[in-house]
Each structure stands twice: as structure tokens, then as C-alpha cells.
Write an enzyme that holds these catalytic residues in place. Structure first.
Site, PDB file in Angstrom:
ATOM      1  N   SER A 169      11.752 -36.723  23.388  1.00 32.75           N
ATOM      2  CA  SER A 169      12.457 -35.194  23.262  1.00 32.75           C
ATOM      3  C   SER A 169      12.526 -34.949  21.915  1.00 32.75           C
ATOM      4  CB  SER A 169      13.481 -34.824  24.245  1.00 32.75           C
ATOM      5  OG  SER A 169      14.303 -35.718  23.417  1.00 32.75           O
ATOM      6  N   GLU A 316      20.061 -42.490  26.789  1.00 33.19           N
ATOM      7  CA  GLU A 316      21.305 -43.198  25.649  1.00 33.19           C
ATOM      8  C   GLU A 316      22.266 -43.314  26.753  1.00 33.19           C
ATOM      9  OE1 GLU A 316      23.293 -38.933  23.519  1.00 33.19           O
ATOM     10  OE2 GLU A 316      21.261 -39.376  23.831  1.00 33.19           O
ATOM     11  N   HIS A 343      13.063 -46.819  21.853  1.00 32.52           N
ATOM     12  CA  HIS A 343      14.774 -46.383  21.311  1.00 32.52           C
ATOM     13  C   HIS A 343      14.730 -47.888  19.837  1.00 32.52           C
ATOM     14  CE1 HIS A 343      16.371 -43.011  23.671  1.00 32.52           C
ATOM     15  NE2 HIS A 343      14.915 -43.045  23.558  1.00 32.52           N
TER      16      HIS A 343
END
Length: 438
Positions: A169, A316, A343
Site C-alpha cells: 500500500s 504487519e 518486506h
């Protein structure tokens, strides 16, 4: 660029149910968005309760390099930001996704060349989506990943661009945050599978509107999968930064896995932070979760239950939830998180490997993890220079003797002093006289 120590930290085992009140510093996500908006604003502003961590300090240093005045006032967590003409320079992104994805649009507005680089691990993180988008909006950029160069021309045309934001995002947020300063604003259309971590885009939109920026979104009747920011001034806004709820999840998990009770003060009644989802997750796993005014308290059950959950919007939180699941009494299925492979590390592979190395039973699926509880034993838990991997290991260590976490210092990315906060929480618990029963 920074070199980290790979020393081992002995994760303390809880000898009693964890009972403590833990005050957390400000949100990284809000702090770094607030810094960008303040840098582009029509006047000076003050940020109170800002997080000071590696990620936010990298953002502060980068903005100073580009000509923004940022001073501390009344302590490190109060920042006074004075906008100024943007200039060229060299930006160190470290491992901060918000720096490497939010700063290039700002750099395109600078009156000079901006060179970006970061830690070695950051050079594998995907950036071509936002860099190609900026090219489509008129920016001159060399490179598709770190290191790369933005040749700022003092302004950017803007306009409409189509991207695939299914990987992060942050690609959408990065374009929206600076777009009011583009000549034509920006229209960002997403063409791909579902965008992950939508609460972070909601956070960006909310903060833009608080700054007087006109934003059209799918949720407010705009075009599907499309966000539009109109050109115009960014109003200077003094902000009070909420506590970081994602960082709070490890401490609340400590209560959940030890049949303890942890309170986090100043939990916002309404928030766009993804960390707020931990309340429903812990409830589903059998914990008692309640609010008392501005305080949030979690009381752990005698035994956590497994969970089947789609974490796509709150990816997350996956390391915390995986640690909880490894200590539950039944299998768990964590879904919707294939994007975590991009990530700080491949978090799915890392979590599976580290839990399995302690005797666990974790299987990677196409878009997540299946975790079957098993008797765990001590061993080394690698952090992969990933702050959330490190805190996940600390959670497991509360119940398993002999966990040694590699490079606990990586938690300074978003929570400096994590080890001291963890130790203080446990020392408060030791004085309760309660004994562990796990």
C-alpha cells in the site's frame, strides 16, 4: 550505510504471569506521514509525541538534506518543522520503506539531483512500481531499485497513473502524500489483486484531509480502486501523534501467553492504525480485552486457542500472531499475506524457519502459514534485520527457555529501547507474587 551487530540476546522467560502497564512511544506510520505533510505545508508546524527511532530519524535526516528545517523543542519527541525550498542531496533510506517510497515524490519537486541508497538488505526491496509511476508523471529517474537517482526539476506535472499496488500500500500512499504539490495533482488507479494494508491508505487519506487537501477515494463515491488528490496548498497542522499500536501488540501478547494482564495507556478510541486489530485477534484467541477510559487492558486466558484469520489488511501483525499461534492449544491458519515476502525479509519463510528450528510445526502456504502447536525448545532465533521478527522471538521466549535472539538491536527501527521496556515489564510482574502455570 549502517552495519548492525549480530550479538545474541537472551530472551527472558516469564517466571510469573506478566502484569504491567506499558506506555508506548508514538506511531512510526503517523510520524513519517506527518513529517512529509509538514515539509510540504504552507507554514511551520509542530508534531508532539513523534516517534524517535531509526526509521523516523532517517526521514528527519532526509528532509533536512532536502532543505526542510526540523528542530526539537521540549524534548526529542516534539518536532518543529519549517518548510523551505527543496534542494538536492544524498538520502540514506536504511531499511525504512516509508523513506524509500515516500521521499522520491518529494525529491521530484526539488531543485536538484537527489541520490537514494540504503542498507544492503534494502536493495532487494521492490521500488520499480513507484519509480515508474513517477516517470509517468514527468519525473526524471535513473534506476529501478536502490541505489537510484531522482533529478528534481523544481516541479512535477502529475496527472493520472495506473499501478499495481498489490505488493504494498506504500506505493499508493507515497504518491498521494506529495500530490497536492504536483501541477495537476494525481489520480492513482490500482490494477491488480487486492491492495494489502488498506488501513495505511486510510491513514494517508485522513491525514491529507486534516491538512486541507481534497481527496477522492473509492469509499467516498470515487472511481473503483482509484484515489484522486487535487492540486493546492497543504495547510500547516499541529499534530499530536498516537502511540504505535503495532509496537504495542508484542506487550499485549505477553499478557496473552502468560495468563497475565497488560495495560497500554492512551489507546485511541478511533484510529486508522492497523495495530488496533490486535483487540479482535486476541479476543478470538480467548483473551479478555477491555477498555477503561483511554486505557486498553488485555488479560490472558489459561490457554490460547488457535485462529483461522485473514491478515491481508494488517499484515504487519503477522509475526506477533504467528508467535501467539505457536503457543496456542490448536492449529492456526494465517491467510492473505503473500505480500509479506517483500518486506524487510521474506517474513513467511523466516517465521516458518525460526519456529520450526525450535521444534515447531509450521508450513508455508501460497498466501500464508499453517501453524500446528508443538513442544518447543531453546535455540537461536534469527531476526533477519527485521524488527518484528525480533519481537516475535521475544514473545516465544516468555514461554520457552533458552531462546537467544540474534541482533535484538534491530528493534530500534521502530522502538528504541525495546529490551529495557521488555525487562521493565517483566520486573513489574515479578513483584506481584503470582506464579507462572504454563
Amino acid at each position: 550505510m549502517e552495519t548492525v551487530s549480530l550479538s545474541l540476546w537472551n530472551a527472558p522467560r516469564a517466571e510469573a504471569p506478566v502484569v504491567a502497564t506499558v506506555a508506548l512511544p508514538g506511531s512510526k506510520s503517523i510520524t513519517n506521514r506527518a513529517l512529509i505533510l509538514a515539509a510540504l505545508a504552507d507554514g511551520p508546524s509542530t508534531l508532539t509525541g513523534a516517534l524517535r527511532s531509526r526509521d523516523t530519524d532517517l526521514m528527519i535526516d532526509a528532509l533536512r538534506t532536502l532543505g526542510i528545517g526540523i528542530e526539537t523543542a521540549g524534548g526529542d519527541t516534539t518536532l518543529r518543522v519549517a518548510p523551505g525550498p527543496l534542494r538536492g542531496g544524498a538520502v540514506d533510506c536504511g531499511l525504512a520503506g516509508t523513506v524509500m517510497r515516500f521521499l522520491p515524490p518529494v525529491a521530484a519537486l526539488a531543485g536538484g539531483t537527489v541520490d537514494f541508497d540504503g542498507d544492503e538488505q534494502a536493495r532487494t526491496r521492490p521500488l520499480d512500481t513507484i519509480l515508474n509511476a513517477l516517470r509517468g508523471l514527468g519525473a526524471d529517474i535513473d534506476g529501478d531499485s536502490l541505489p537510484f537517482t531522482v533529478r528534481g526539476a523544481g516541479s512535477l506535472r502529475g496527472g493520472r497513473v495506473t499501478i499495481d499496488a498489490s505488493g504494498s500500500s506504500q506505493f499508493v500512499s507515497g504518491l498521494l502524500l506529495s500530490a497536492a504539490a504536483f501541477d495537476e495533482g494525481v489520480t492513482v488507479h490500482h490494477d491488480g489483486t487486492t491492495v494489502p494494508s488498506m488501513p495505511h491508505i486510510d491513514m494517508t487519506v485522513e491525514m491529507l484531509r486534516e491538512s486541507g487537501v481534497e481527496v477522492s477515494t473509492p469509499a467516498t463515491g470515487g472511481e473503483a480502486d482509484t484515489w484522486r488528490v487535487s492540486p493546492g496548498p497543504v495547510r500547516a497542522v499541529d499534530r499530536v501523534i498516537e502511540p504505535d499500536l503495532s509496537n504495542a501488540t508484542a506487550f499485549l501478547a505477553a499478557a496473552a501467553v502468560t495468563c497475565g494482564e497488560v495495560t497500554v495507556p492512551l489507546w485511541p478510541a478511533e484510529t486508522t492504525q492497523p495495530g488496533d486489530a490486535i483487540r479482535e485477534i486476541l479476543l478470538a484467541m480467548g483473551a479478555d480485552v477491555r477498555r477503561d477510559g483511554a486505557n486498553l487492558t488485555v488479560r490472558g486466558p489459561q490457554q490460547l486457542t488457535g485462529i483461522d484469520i485473514d491478515l491481508h489488511d494488517v499484515g504487519e501483525l503477522t509475526p506477533t500472531v504467528a508467535a501467539l499461534a505457536a503457543l496456542a492449544d490448536g492449529p492456526s491458519h494465517l491467510r492473505g499475506i503473500a505480500h509479506l515476502r517483500g518486506h524487510e525479509t521474506d517474513r513467511l519463510a523466516a517465521l516458518a524457519h525460526e519456529i520450526n528450528s525450535l521444534g515447531g510445526n509450521v508450513t508455508e502456504t501460497e498466501d500464508g502459514l499453517t501453524i500446528v502447536p508443538a513442544d518447543l525448545h531453546g535455540g537461536t532465533w534469527r531476526s533477519y534485520a527485521d524488527h518484528r521478527m525480533a519481537t516475535a522471538g521475544a514473545i516465544v521466549g516468555l514461554r520457552v527457555d533458552g531462546i537467544e535472539i540474534e541482533d535484538i538491536g534491530t528493534t530500534a527501527k521502530t522502538l528504541p529501547g525495546f529490551e529495557n521496556l521488555w525487562a521493565t515489564m517483566l520486573s513489574a510482574s515479578a513483584g506481584t507474587g503470582r506464579k507462572a502455570s504454563f
